[in-house]
Design an enzyme around this catalytic site. Sequence first.
Site, PDB file in Angstrom:
ATOM      1  N   ARG A 161      76.905 -71.274  -5.625  1.00 56.49           N
ATOM      2  CA  ARG A 161      77.181 -72.657  -5.208  1.00 56.49           C
ATOM      3  C   ARG A 161      76.899 -72.788  -3.722  1.00 56.49           C
ATOM      4  O   ARG A 161      77.512 -72.091  -2.912  1.00 56.49           O
ATOM      5  CB  ARG A 161      78.650 -72.990  -5.497  1.00 56.49           C
ATOM      6  CG  ARG A 161      78.983 -74.450  -5.275  1.00 56.49           C
ATOM      7  CD  ARG A 161      80.377 -74.770  -5.757  1.00 56.49           C
ATOM      8  NE  ARG A 161      81.385 -74.039  -5.004  1.00 56.49           N
ATOM      9  CZ  ARG A 161      82.698 -74.178  -5.171  1.00 56.49           C
ATOM     10  NH1 ARG A 161      83.164 -74.986  -6.085  1.00 56.49           N
ATOM     11  NH2 ARG A 161      83.550 -73.481  -4.448  1.00 56.49           N
ATOM     12  N   SER A 214      81.396 -78.971 -15.939  1.00 57.68           N
ATOM     13  CA  SER A 214      82.781 -79.148 -15.496  1.00 57.68           C
ATOM     14  C   SER A 214      83.405 -80.339 -16.204  1.00 57.68           C
ATOM     15  O   SER A 214      82.797 -81.403 -16.288  1.00 57.68           O
ATOM     16  CB  SER A 214      82.842 -79.419 -13.985  1.00 57.68           C
ATOM     17  OG  SER A 214      82.604 -78.253 -13.257  1.00 57.68           O
ATOM     18  N   LYS A 231      88.597 -77.236  -3.607  1.00 56.56           N
ATOM     19  CA  LYS A 231      87.969 -78.441  -4.167  1.00 56.56           C
ATOM     20  C   LYS A 231      88.885 -79.611  -3.857  1.00 56.56           C
ATOM     21  O   LYS A 231      90.051 -79.625  -4.254  1.00 56.56           O
ATOM     22  CB  LYS A 231      87.806 -78.330  -5.693  1.00 56.56           C
ATOM     23  CG  LYS A 231      86.781 -77.332  -6.150  1.00 56.56           C
ATOM     24  CD  LYS A 231      85.365 -77.906  -6.103  1.00 56.56           C
ATOM     25  CE  LYS A 231      85.060 -78.753  -7.323  1.00 56.56           C
ATOM     26  NZ  LYS A 231      83.654 -79.219  -7.349  1.00 56.56           N
TER      27      LYS A 231
END
Lengths: 213, 213
Positions: B43, B112, B141
Amino acid sequence: MNKTICEQLRLYLVTDRDLSLGRPLQEIVTEAVAGGATMVQLREKEASTADFVALARQLKAALAPLGVPLVINDRIDVALAADADGVHIGQSDMPYEDARRLLGPDKIIGLSVESLADIEAANLLDVDYIGISPVYGTPTKTDTKEPFGLEGLRRAVEMSTHPTVAIGGMNAQTVADVVATGCNGVAVVSAICSAPSPREAARELLEIINNNL
Amino acid sequence: MNKTICEQLRLYLVTDRDLSLGRPLQEIVTEAVAGGATMVQLREKEASTADFVALARQLKAALAPLGVPLVINDRIDVALAADADGVHIGQSDMPYEDARRLLGPDKIIGLSVESLADIEAANLLDVDYIGISPVYGTPTKTDTKEPFGLEGLRRAVEMSTHPTVAIGGMNAQTVADVVATGCNGVAVVSAICSAPSPREAARELLEIINNNL
């Protein structure tokens, strides 16, 4: 009869959401093309991939019937998903060979060059055009190298074996001199995106360009 | 014999450069896999496309001989260029159908989900797994919805027709309860990336997971 890439480069709009005075990009693009813009690059640095793809699809649907190519800045995945006409890549984007492999032989690939060394390297690649950047200093790009200037641009155009579009500081005051260097076209951002009337700005720019080619 | 996707999800590392205490991602990943991580998601939110592709290629070369799949967060173009094993997409990334069309039938696509409604929608898609996020609140997050909590996770796992990996607040203190809900694995970020020894952290996490499956 389709336009050649050289004709398509003549007045090349690069979008910039932040410079569009709050107006939707679709409006800027539609108006610019109505005024004579010959090619559109969708550039989005902050959008989510979903929004980027949705916007690319909208612009593609609007531009395809007009024969105006849409290229996507950097994002090969977005170009593929929206079936855009190609991509524009910079020196720190996807390497050209990978981009060509993923896009196939028929899509447009433009490459930004920021030095004469970049142009020599680009001459060895099968790119469809190069974007010579920046010609002048410009507030819309802060991460580029020393400006080429008019003399540098003239040398760059001479050196390139590919069609050329000049970018960086293009406006109604500068394009006549820029086009006189022999480049195939000019790429503008704020001169259209920030204009009170993008359509009128495009019309005026194209007229100056056509008179000085 | 290749591992099944359910086995590959068991201890799923999601990289985060900012949480890696200045250590190179390659080191974090190599150590984590040596400790038992079963899958790696690369990521990168800030990297240039060129750097992202180069890093993906390095990790792919390191992981392929070990049979550990590498998936790329969001960027289908990077996954294609590096021939990664697949992608992980969020609700605002490339729509699933586009991602599948671009990647072909054989690549892993994880999605997700942030609500039970997302899970119902995911059940209609041919995704390879879902990432249920977040289970707990987490500092890594900040753009996700209400945490599922353990009970919510249990319902989510029951509802899903796909293999499931839980993410958000996973660490040596929480994974036993999380795995007991029936999910196929846990995805961790800081519990490995920020650990003094990513290898030891992975080893410890995997042992707890295996003891509670």
